[in-house]
Scaffold this motif. Structure first.
Motif, mmCIF file in Angstrom:
data_model
loop_
_atom_site.group_PDB
_atom_site.id
_atom_site.type_symbol
_atom_site.label_atom_id
_atom_site.label_comp_id
_atom_site.label_asym_id
_atom_site.label_seq_id
_atom_site.Cartn_x
_atom_site.Cartn_y
_atom_site.Cartn_z
ATOM 1 N N SER A 35 1.665 11.220 -2.691
ATOM 2 C CA SER A 35 2.366 11.971 -1.647
ATOM 3 C C SER A 35 3.825 11.532 -1.561
ATOM 4 O O SER A 35 4.201 10.465 -2.051
ATOM 5 C CB SER A 35 1.680 11.751 -0.295
ATOM 6 O OG SER A 35 1.933 10.438 0.174
ATOM 7 N N ILE A 36 4.604 12.349 -0.937
ATOM 8 C CA ILE A 36 6.015 12.025 -0.715
ATOM 9 C C ILE A 36 6.139 10.707 0.038
ATOM 10 O O ILE A 36 7.012 9.891 -0.246
ATOM 11 C CB ILE A 36 6.723 13.160 0.053
ATOM 12 C CG1 ILE A 36 6.768 14.439 -0.787
ATOM 13 C CG2 ILE A 36 8.121 12.743 0.492
ATOM 14 C CD1 ILE A 36 7.572 14.332 -2.056
ATOM 15 N N ASP A 37 5.233 10.479 0.979
ATOM 16 C CA ASP A 37 5.266 9.243 1.772
ATOM 17 C C ASP A 37 5.005 8.010 0.905
ATOM 18 O O ASP A 37 5.506 6.932 1.202
ATOM 19 C CB ASP A 37 4.235 9.300 2.903
ATOM 20 C CG ASP A 37 4.568 10.369 3.932
ATOM 21 O OD1 ASP A 37 5.763 10.675 4.111
ATOM 22 O OD2 ASP A 37 3.629 10.902 4.555
ATOM 23 N N LEU A 39 5.652 7.867 -2.437
ATOM 24 C CA LEU A 39 6.458 7.898 -3.653
ATOM 25 C C LEU A 39 7.374 6.691 -3.816
ATOM 26 O O LEU A 39 7.417 6.069 -4.879
ATOM 27 C CB LEU A 39 7.266 9.194 -3.702
ATOM 28 C CG LEU A 39 7.947 9.527 -5.012
ATOM 29 C CD1 LEU A 39 6.948 9.546 -6.163
ATOM 30 C CD2 LEU A 39 8.678 10.852 -4.904
#
Length: 78
Positions: A35-37, A39
């Motif tokens: 997820s972006i969180d 990354l």
């Protein structure tokens, strides 16, 4: 309250384990399973593992060069 810093997990105890973890991290990134969180943390961990493996390769290369007969390690591929 614990004083342990969990933001920087310890490196694996072997190069094989580090390589496996880096492969798994790469596969997850390729599949889009990070997820972006996650990354930023994943990139930092990948960089840690890469640096660990690179230092191991450098050590092994130096050992090979130290034990190789003269001239063998000096030749470069075409």
């Amino acid at each position: 309250m614990s004083n342990e810093d969990t933001s920087h997990p310890q490196l694996p105890t072997s190069y094989d384990a580090a390589f496996k973890e880096l492969e798994e991290l790469s596969a997850r990134a390729t599949k889009g399973d990070i997820s972006i969180d996650e990354l930023s943390t994943a990139i930092q961990r990948g960089n840690q593992l890469f640096a660990f493996l690179s230092s191991g390769i450098a050590k092994i290369k130096a050992e090979i060069e130290d034990h190789a007969p003269d001239g063998i390690t000096q030749s470069k591929p075409n």
